[in-house]
Design a protein around this motif. Structure first.
Motif, PDB file in Angstrom:
ATOM      1  N   HIS A 224       0.558  -1.683  -0.203  1.00  0.00           N
ATOM      2  CA  HIS A 224       0.449   0.674  -0.024  1.00  0.00           C
ATOM      3  C   HIS A 224       1.252   1.029  -0.176  1.00  0.00           C
ATOM      4  N   GLN A 225       2.001   1.087   0.515  1.00  0.00           N
ATOM      5  CA  GLN A 225       3.379   2.192   0.487  1.00  0.00           C
ATOM      6  C   GLN A 225       2.998   2.996  -1.155  1.00  0.00           C
ATOM      7  N   LEU A 226       3.232   2.072  -2.267  1.00  0.00           N
ATOM      8  CA  LEU A 226       2.925   2.400  -3.542  1.00  0.00           C
ATOM      9  C   LEU A 226       1.787   3.885  -3.978  1.00  0.00           C
ATOM     10  N   SER A 227       1.376   4.020  -2.560  1.00  0.00           N
ATOM     11  CA  SER A 227       0.040   5.065  -3.079  1.00  0.00           C
ATOM     12  C   SER A 227       0.537   6.245  -3.235  1.00  0.00           C
ATOM     13  N   SER A 228       2.548   6.134  -2.162  1.00  0.00           N
ATOM     14  CA  SER A 228       2.324   7.729  -2.336  1.00  0.00           C
ATOM     15  C   SER A 228       3.319   7.998  -2.688  1.00  0.00           C
ATOM     16  N   VAL A 229       4.049   7.284  -3.197  1.00  0.00           N
ATOM     17  CA  VAL A 229       5.342   7.207  -4.305  1.00  0.00           C
ATOM     18  C   VAL A 229       5.088   8.209  -5.551  1.00  0.00           C
ATOM     19  N   ARG A 230       6.472   8.730  -5.197  1.00  0.00           N
ATOM     20  CA  ARG A 230       6.209  10.230  -6.170  1.00  0.00           C
ATOM     21  C   ARG A 230       7.700   9.999  -7.251  1.00  0.00           C
ATOM     22  N   TYR A 231       8.977   9.244  -7.224  1.00  0.00           N
ATOM     23  CA  TYR A 231       9.904   9.258  -8.301  1.00  0.00           C
ATOM     24  C   TYR A 231      10.309   7.527  -8.264  1.00  0.00           C
ATOM     25  N   LEU A 232      10.796   7.644  -9.342  1.00  0.00           N
ATOM     26  CA  LEU A 232      11.268   6.439  -9.754  1.00  0.00           C
ATOM     27  C   LEU A 232      12.916   6.152  -8.894  1.00  0.00           C
ATOM     28  N   TRP A 233      12.759   5.091  -7.800  1.00  0.00           N
ATOM     29  CA  TRP A 233      13.473   4.165  -6.986  1.00  0.00           C
ATOM     30  C   TRP A 233      14.536   3.008  -7.162  1.00  0.00           C
TER      31      TRP A 233
END
Length: 431
Positions: free
Chosen positions: A57-66
């Motif tokens: 569920h933390q992928l909902s707040s990802v903003r950049y490619l890591w």
């Protein structure tokens, strides 16, 4: 479609399979150093993209490619290497891909019936578990985040086998800095099929987790608390010392205190300049499960983490992980989303911006009058109502004029008097 077909295949096979505890256990191993230093409370940790298997569920707040990598050296040259990449799809939505290998190389063995070799001339073999994982997360509403993951495992041991598991998680923001999350692990069942034709599976399990952050301005940082509970649905072994007499823990409705003792947690202080220090317990049943570590963010695009994990019986484990953002390496950070800039709890609850003060014609008039006045002069109160105040510089000698009408207020100015605005917005005289 491929993931759905695989889940149906393994779910159907599990109907005629042997039920076991810990099928595909490699999928439950902790890969990231940050979460490991926090007692492996991975479900509660946001921003550790090596923990996507337990925290999609933390992928909902990802903003950049890591891109993230970790390496762990276990006992007897057993190693665990993990790599993951997260890709933002749109605002509030992201995709994660993970690949891992757990195993040991150059294990000496002797075939049945062969004599003992002389010196070190042994035959060697390798045991490997290869895992591939695809995860997806999306923000459903203002306070809900959804995560889904599918994990595939290939096992190359004395015989080969395939394993599969599907997970689903949901996170809820109670207040601005308090989150609770739930993970349904193995909603497809965690199934394994072996080369011999044998099928094994583990039933679904449900977990709870929570996190809370507290800004500490005096220390220039933020204090983060993490907790992850034991499984809710089934009895499970909890004693890390491998005692077989009383190593089975009760479920929450059978023994709430025993269930709480099966949890794990950690504490982290993240300084504003990029350093983080961490400590935790991987099991509340014993203090011999203490964990510790640190992390450093360099120029916003590089993160390096280290974790130390103790165990009551086995030797300690050292873990290192690194994360790199190609976008942040070449670009400045993006502006914060509008929702993140709203500071009040009320506005976030209602999903609306705070009301702006009404600026009608009446409120604009005093402002226009003050702007029209020359700098360094003050205007009497009557001028705000549209009346022009008259100022006298000198009066001719002679009788005073007859008072036939009310006179405008007269203000006599001298070089010794200074007119200054009062702190409350009025006007006062200073000699």
């Amino acid at each position: 479609m491929v993931a759905l077909a695989a889940s149906l295949l393994f779910a159907g096979a599990s109907l005629a399979a042997d039920r076991v505890a810990g099928a595909n256990e490699t999928m439950n191993m902790e890969p990231g150093a940050r979460s490991a230093a926090l007692g492996s409370a991975t479900m509660a940790v946001d921003g550790d993209y090596l923990g996507l298997v337990s925290n999609p569920h933390q992928l909902s707040s990802v903003r950049y490619l890591w891109a993230s990598f970790s390496h762990t050296a276990y006992y007897e040259d057993t190693r665990y290497d993990f790599a993951s990449a997260v890709i933002p799809l749109s605002e509030g939505q992201g995709l994660g891909i993970s690949f891992a290998r757990f195993g040991a190389d150059d294990i000496p063995y002797i075939r049945e019936g062969e004599p003992l070799p002389e010196g070190n001339d042994y035959n060697t073999l390798s045991y490997d578990d290869w895992m591939f994982s695809a995860t997806w997360g999306r923000r459903l509403f203002n306070r809900f985040d959804l995560g889904v993951g599918f994990h595939l495992l290939y096992r190359d041991m004395d015989q080969t086998g395939w394993g599969f598991r599907g997970d689903a998680s949901l996170r809820y923001r109670v207040v601005d800095e308090l989150y609770v999350a739930g993970l349904l692990k193995g909603w497809t069942s965690s199934a394994t099929t072996w080369e011999s034709g044998e099928f094994e599976y583990s039933a679904p399990e449900f977990y709870l987790a929570a996190s809370y952050s507290l800004p500490v301005a005096y220390l220039y940082g933020k204090l983060n608390l993490y907790w992850q509970g034991a499984g809710l649905l089934h009895r499970e072994a909890r004693a890390l010392g491998y005692e077989t007499d009383d190593d089975v823990g009760g479920r929450i409705w059978e023994s709430p205190l025993d269930w709480l003792s099966g949890g794990r947690g950690g504490i982290e202080f993240a300084f504003d300049f990029g350093l983080s220090v961490r400590a935790g317990l991987s099991s509340f049943t014993t203090f011999k499960s203490v964990t510790a570590g640190a992390g450093l963010t360099i120029a916003k695009f590089l993160r390096v983490d280290y974790a130390f994990e103790s165990h009551p019986v086995l030797s300690p484990v050292h873990r290192v992980s690194i994360s790199v953002s190609p976008y942040l390496f070449a670009h400045a950070p993006k502006p914060e989303p509008e929702a993140a800039r709203r500071g009040s709890v009320g506005s976030s609850l209602l999903g609306a911006e705070p009301d702006e003060p009404d600026e009608g014609p009446d409120s604009a008039a005093p402002q226009a009058a003050s702007e029209a006045a020359p700098e360094g002069t003050a205007q009497p109160a009557g001028q705000a109502d549209g009346q022009q105040a008259s100022q006298t510089t000198s009066q001719p000698a002679g009788p005073a004029p007859e008072a036939s009408a009310p006179q405008s207020p007269v203000v006599e100015e001298s070089s010794d008097e200074v007119l200054e605005p009062a702190p409350s917005g009025g006007v006062y005289w200073e000699e």
